[in-house]
Structure formats: structure tokens, C-alpha cells
Design an enzyme around this catalytic site. Structure first.
Site, mmCIF file in Angstrom:
data_model
loop_
_atom_site.group_PDB
_atom_site.id
_atom_site.type_symbol
_atom_site.label_atom_id
_atom_site.label_comp_id
_atom_site.label_asym_id
_atom_site.label_seq_id
_atom_site.Cartn_x
_atom_site.Cartn_y
_atom_site.Cartn_z
ATOM 1 N N ASP A 8 44.275 28.213 22.823
ATOM 2 C CA ASP A 8 43.370 29.361 22.890
ATOM 3 C C ASP A 8 43.355 30.045 21.527
ATOM 4 O OD1 ASP A 8 43.316 28.635 25.535
ATOM 5 O OD2 ASP A 8 44.329 30.423 26.287
ATOM 6 N N ASP A 129 35.308 30.213 37.722
ATOM 7 C CA ASP A 129 36.391 31.198 37.639
ATOM 8 C C ASP A 129 36.336 32.027 38.916
ATOM 9 O OD1 ASP A 129 36.649 30.176 35.113
ATOM 10 O OD2 ASP A 129 35.939 31.956 34.067
#
Length: 236
Positions: A8, A129
Site C-alpha cells: 500500500d 467492499d
């Protein structure tokens, strides 16, 4: 089943967030160094998230990510802030294997088909999500209906795979919740990769038995709660 170590990227650095909150970032150094470490430990694929993109800077870190793709030479799936066909095209042309489309897919599901017809469905992954059984969008700030309903719609529109993230447990290292994963796999016929909560060999074995195509390892890997060797052994 594949294990995808997470890389990330925020401000050019490899970080881990808790529950997607920018202020929770822990810095783990140079993204390419992190990626290289995971490859040396046996990874064959990487899950790269452009957090600057998710926070509004669509093409931030582009040169760095292009270098990462070129240098590692392994399978890379990329997400974070892909909010238009132009964004999607730009990232696909960096050489990543697939891109993850999240909020854009709920706003304009037809984009999945447009991109799949141009680049092939295998390169288009829709992000599912989920929070409290609802799909969460706009940086997980809003919900827009049942996550399985959206997942089947994404498949119908042309997505070649799905990334399911359980937002309720993401970054907490508290283990996977298998029931919603199993529900999702029953509803779709395309591959499902799972992120959020994966933090033990038992989690990975459960996902493997449930039939998922891959699992993303983030916080638990960086904190040392699980090693990549343990993770890879769990799915053999």
C-alpha cells in the site's frame, strides 16, 4: 489459491492503515524494497494499492508503480482511486495484470463491460467492499445496498474477478469471517480474492476450503503476526 502480499503506497512510501484511516498509517519504508522482500520469501503475486489515488490524487505514484511492475516481473493487481475510464486505461497501460474498480463500478457499472471488451475481463476486477452486509463506497464512507446483489451485477457487466474486502475487520488482525465469503462464492461464478482480517494459517486454510482464488495479506504480514512462509504452507 494465491497469496497476495499487500504493498500500500502513500506519499511514495509503503504503509499499512487501520480501517482505511489515513492518520493510522505506519511507515514500512520503500515500496520496491517491501515488494522485493516478499518475492524473496516466495510471493508470486502482489496486491498494490495507490492510497494517494484513493485519497484523491489519481495518478500519484505512477512512476513508482511502473517501476515496481517492471522490476518485480510478477503478477500485480492494482487499486486505489480509479474513478474514470481514463484512469483505468492509464493504469492498465503501465503493465499491471489487473485493476480494481471500486466506487466507479457502483456509479457506472457499464464501465466494467467497456473496459473488459477493450482489455479482456481477466484484467478487470470489481471491488466489493462490504460493511454490515452492504457495499461500502467513497473511501468506505457510504453504503449502497446488498454486497451480493452488487457482486452479481458486476459479474453480469463483465468483471472477470472480484476483490471482497470485509471493511468491518480490515486492518484489525482479528481473523476472517467466512460466512459472507461463502455466501458471495455461492452467488457468483468468477474468481473471488479476499482481503480484510486474514491473519493466521487457519484463516487461509478456511478460505482455501471455501474456494477462494486468493487472499491478500496486509497488516498481519507487516506486524509479523504471520510469516509469508507460514501463509504459503497453509494453502499447499
Amino acid at each position: 489459491m494465491k497469496v497476495f502480499p499487500a504493498v500500500d503506497i502513500l506519499g511514495g512510501r509503503c504503509v499499512q492503515l487501520v480501517q482505511g484511516r489515513r492518520e493510522s498509517a505506519t511507515d514500512f519504508g520503500d515500496p520496491l524494497s517491501c515488494a522485493t522482500q516478499w518475492l524473496e520469501e516466495g510471493a508470486t503475486a502482489l496486491h498494490v494499492i495507490n492510497l494517494d489515488g484513493a485519497f484523491g490524487k489519481a495518478q500519484a505514484n505512477a512512476a513508482l508503480i511502473r517501476d515496481l511492475v517492471d522490476v518485480t516481473g510478477v503478477e500485480v493487481q492494482l487499486g486505489g482511486g480509479i474513478r474514470s475510464i481514463a484512469d483505468a486505461t492509464a493504469w492498465l497501460e503501465t503493465g499491471v495484470d489487473r485493476i480494481i474498480i471500486g466506487t466507479l463500478a457502483t456509479e457506472h457499472p457499464e464501465v466494467l463491460g467497456t473496459l473488459a471488451s477493450e482489455y479482456g475481463g481477466a484484467r478487470i476486477m470489481a471491488g466489493v467492499d462490504a460493511r454490515d452486509g452492504q457495499i461500502a463506497v467513497e473511501g468506505w464512507q457510504q453504503t449502497r445496498g446488498n454486497f451480493c446483489t452488487w457482486a452479481t451485477r458486476f459479474e453480469e457487466q463483465g468483471a472477470g474477478s472480484l476483490l471482497y474486502t470485509n471493511v468491518d475487520i480490515e486492518g484489525l488482525q482479528q481473523g476472517v469471517r467466512l460466512d459472507p465469503v461463502k455466501e458471495l462464492i455461492r452467488m457468483v461464478s468468477i474468481p473471488v480474492v479476499v482481503a480484510g482480517g486474514v491473519s493466521s494459517p487457519a484463516d487461509l486454510q478456511g478460505l482455501h476450503q471455501a474456494g477462494v482464488a486468493g487472499a491478500v495479506l496486509g497488516s498481519a504480514l507487516y506486524s509479523g503476526k504471520i510469516t509469508l512462509e507460514e501463509a504459503l504452507k497453509a494453502i499447499q
